[in-house]
Design an enzyme around this catalytic site. Structure first.
Site, PDB file in Angstrom:
ATOM      1  CD  GLU A 264       0.104  -1.379   3.161  1.00  0.00           C
ATOM      2  OE1 GLU A 264       0.221  -2.337   2.370  1.00  0.00           O
ATOM      3  OE2 GLU A 264       0.251  -1.499   4.393  1.00  0.00           O
ATOM      4  CG  HIS A 288      -6.045  -5.402   1.157  1.00  0.00           C
ATOM      5  ND1 HIS A 288      -6.581  -5.975   2.283  1.00  0.00           N
ATOM      6  CD2 HIS A 288      -4.771  -5.085   1.479  1.00  0.00           C
ATOM      7  CE1 HIS A 288      -5.676  -5.996   3.239  1.00  0.00           C
ATOM      8  NE2 HIS A 288      -4.554  -5.463   2.768  1.00  0.00           N
ATOM      9  CD  GLU A 289      -2.377  -3.735  -1.103  1.00  0.00           C
ATOM     10  OE1 GLU A 289      -1.887  -2.927  -0.296  1.00  0.00           O
ATOM     11  OE2 GLU A 289      -2.418  -4.967  -0.890  1.00  0.00           O
ATOM     12  CG  HIS A 292      -3.482  -0.807   3.409  1.00  0.00           C
ATOM     13  ND1 HIS A 292      -3.399  -0.931   4.769  1.00  0.00           N
ATOM     14  CD2 HIS A 292      -3.253  -2.042   2.894  1.00  0.00           C
ATOM     15  CE1 HIS A 292      -3.129  -2.205   5.078  1.00  0.00           C
ATOM     16  NE2 HIS A 292      -3.041  -2.904   3.950  1.00  0.00           N
ATOM     17  CD  GLU A 311      -2.212  -5.398   6.370  1.00  0.00           C
ATOM     18  OE1 GLU A 311      -3.246  -5.480   5.679  1.00  0.00           O
ATOM     19  OE2 GLU A 311      -1.182  -4.805   5.975  1.00  0.00           O
ATOM     20  CG  ASP A 368       9.983 -10.213   6.676  1.00  0.00           C
ATOM     21  OD1 ASP A 368       8.903  -9.677   6.384  1.00  0.00           O
ATOM     22  OD2 ASP A 368      11.088  -9.711   6.420  1.00  0.00           O
ATOM     23  CE1 TYR A 376      -2.980  -8.461   5.057  1.00  0.00           C
ATOM     24  CE2 TYR A 376      -1.729  -9.637   6.726  1.00  0.00           C
ATOM     25  CZ  TYR A 376      -1.763  -8.794   5.640  1.00  0.00           C
ATOM     26  OH  TYR A 376      -0.619  -8.269   5.128  1.00  0.00           O
TER      27      TYR A 376
HETATM   28 ZN    ZN Z   1      -2.794  -4.946   3.757  1.00  0.00          ZN
END
Ligand code: ZN
Length: 579
Positions: A264, A288-289, A292, A311, A368, A376
């Site tokens: 995003e 979704h992006e 953001h 998220e 990560d 999410y």
């Molecule tokens: Zn996202």
């Protein structure tokens, strides 16, 4: 003195000066795979004494005051997760400083692609700073608690290529010697993980007065077709959440190695080419992006322990946008598919239940490696539960006041909970909010996506009429070779361009022990570097046929991003399929 580090992933210290703005001047050397240049950091208030910056694999050449006077500094030994602390001693009244530096060819934020790895057969460079990779691109206070603007960013690149930055373009200057300088500024304050740029042979197609798509030449027309609904998505989001605050919304289609569905980056979403299905069936990634721009970029998690604030809210906002554009049934199908992803994540994290809480404690954990669908999809379930408890009109009013109250701020879960209680007293307790936030797994009484259409599809009473419906059918199909062959004959699943469909089919083939499964898996794993597909397929394959998983990884590894390599290697290790 014993200070608590407020971000488990940064050396930034609350009692030191905070950066307000930066200037960047960098030259991209495609031969050496390095960036060389300078960052100037400007403080919010004049300071003195010690200041700490985050770095990873940087070579520091000089640290000076803004007027050029040399400053004492020490680059400390690196921590395997945080990188190396750069400690500078400031004179009294310092308003900023300059650092000359170079990046490493293995900088974790950067991927330098060979011409053979791109659609246009030209070199390509891109950055991916989330979650904690900005420090490998420049020395800075790499925590979302501190927001910065960019006064001027200058990128010197080969003149046949073009730089795009998640910022406002300010033109191009001749750099001499076959090079050009692309200039940008970023007036809106952003967390460092949203610093982003890409360099390649890029072309643009306008979609509306404020949206455009950028891609390598061979891909740009397909991308313009796929993302034609972008402006409608922004408008739907504005109707729900208030005005779009970032001027332009452009989309940049990345090379196949891009490790995420989308990123995003403000003004310029980066998106995987795996969503170019040719039928606009995977554009929920753009919803979704785009969402953001409100949730995550405008109101930001203070650190990664509160990643669900970014998220969970964004998945919730994404499905509200889809509902506004496509209707409730379609949004419920997406929610059902998300619930399927969450079940897989909970299964994978069964031995690490703390990572299945919304609020996490990531001290000593590489973000990560901790990454999963939980923030999410479990975050989505909580927000949907809150909406159902408060009632939609009250909840929608809450969302607008929340986004207004904390715009351009970075907040914690507690700050959200306080504001929720003040605005909608008693709703949090009634919804059982803390069981989502601090409890593992999915609490009893969590919302279940439902629609007549969904039931009919799952029971096989109706034929799927679009790829999203076909996906729901596929996700409720058992791994039975005969059933899978019949489905493939009917729907051509093994030949689909949509990796969303094809990777789910491959997973079933692997679980059913079908002989052509390894080859089908190999094709997906060589075609994309998107972790959404790599992780489940490598996991399933390593359980069934560890030698094949290892062999395919060796073949595909060069085409993967650093972040994806970390994840795949962790999967192979977990499954005992290491060398
Ligand atoms: Zn996202």
């Amino acid at each position: 003195m014993c200070r608590v580090r407020l971000d488990p992933h940064s050396y930034a210290d609350d009692e030191q000066p905070q950066t307000r703005a930066i200037d960047l001047a960098l030259r991209a050397d495609f031969q050496k795979r390095t960036l060389e240049g300078e960052i100037a950091l400007h403080f919010r208030e004049a300071g003195a004494g010690i200041i700490d910056f985050d770095t990873r694999e940087l070579r520091i050449d000089a640290v000076t005051a803004l007027d050029g006077a040399p400053l004492a500094y020490e680059l400390q030994a690196p921590d395997s997760i945080l990188g190396a602390r750069l400690r500078v001693t400031l004179p009294a009244g310092a308003r900023g400083l300059r650092i000359r530096y170079g990046t490493s060819p293995s900088a974790s934020a950067l991927q330098w692609l060979e011409p053979s790895q791109t659609a246009g057969k030209e070199p390509f460079l891109f950055s991916q700073c989330q979650p904690i990779h900005a420090r490998s691109l420049a020395p800075l206070q790499d925590t979302p608690r501190i927001r910065i603007t960019v006064g001027t960013a200058r990128f010197k690149v080969p003149s046949r290529l073009r730089t795009l930055m998640a910022a406002a373009a300010k033109g191009r200057e001749d750099g001499g010697g076959g090079e050009a300088v692309d200039v940008f500024e970023m007036p809106q304050p952003i967390p460092s993980y949203l610093l982003a740029f890409a360099v390649g042979d890029l072309e643009r197609r306008e979609l509306s007065h404020r949206t455009a798509v950028w891609a390598e030449r061979p891909v740009v027309d397909a991308a313009a077709y796929e993302f034609a609904e972008t402006e409608a998505m922004i408008r739907a989001a504005e109707a729900l959440f208030g005005p779009y605050e970032w001027d332009r919304y452009d989309v940049l289609v990345m090379p196949p190695s891009f490790p995420f569905g989308g990123m995003e980056n403000p003004r310029l979403t980066f998106v995987t080419p795996s969503v170019l299905a040719g039928d606009r069936s995977l554009v929920s990634v753009i919803a979704h992006e785009a969402a953001h721009a409100w949730t995550g970029n405008l109101v930001t998690n203070a650190n990664l322990n509160h990643f669900w604030l970014n998220e969970g809210f964004t998945v919730y906002a994404e499905r509200r946008i889809l509902e506004a554009l496509e209707g409730r049934d379609s949004a419920e199908l997406h929610a059902a598919s998300g619930r399927h992803d969450l079940a897989a994540a909970l299964d994978r994290l069964a031995a690490r239940p703390k990572l299945t809480c919304l609020r996490t404690d990531l001290r000593g954990i590489d973000p990560d490696e901790a990454y999963s669908s939980v923030p999410y999809e479990k975050g989505y379930l909580l927000l949907r539960k809150l909406e159902e408890t408060a009632g939609r009109p009250a909840w929608d009013a809450f969302m607008r006041s929340y986004l207004g109250r904390f715009r351009f701020q970075s907040i914690t879960t507690d700050r959200f909970l306080e504001f929720l209680e003040a605005q909608l007293p008693g709703v949090a307790a009634k919804a059982g909010t803390l069981a989502y936030i601090d409890g593992p797994g999915v609490p009893a009484g969590a919302p279940e996506p439902r629609s007549t259409r969904l039931d009919q599809l799952r029971l096989g009473e109706v034929e799927p009429r679009n790829p999203t419906e076909l996906l729901v059918v596929l996700q409720s199909t058992p791994p039975d070779a005969e059933k899978l062959r019949a489905l493939d004959a009917r729907w051509g699943l093994s030949q689909r361009r949509s990796l969303e469909l094809r990777h789910n089919f491959v997973l079933l083939q692997i679980r059913a022990g079908m002989p052509d499964a390894v080859d089908a898996a190999r094709r997906v794993l060589l075609e994309t570097g998107r972790m959404r597909y790599l992780r489940p397929i490598y996991t399933a394959l390593a359980r069934r046929d560890p030698a094949a998983a290892r062999r395919i990884y060796q073949e595909a590894r060069a085409g993967y991003h650093n972040i994806a390599r970390t994840v795949v290697e962790a999967v192979l290790k977990e499954q005992g399929a290491e060398r």
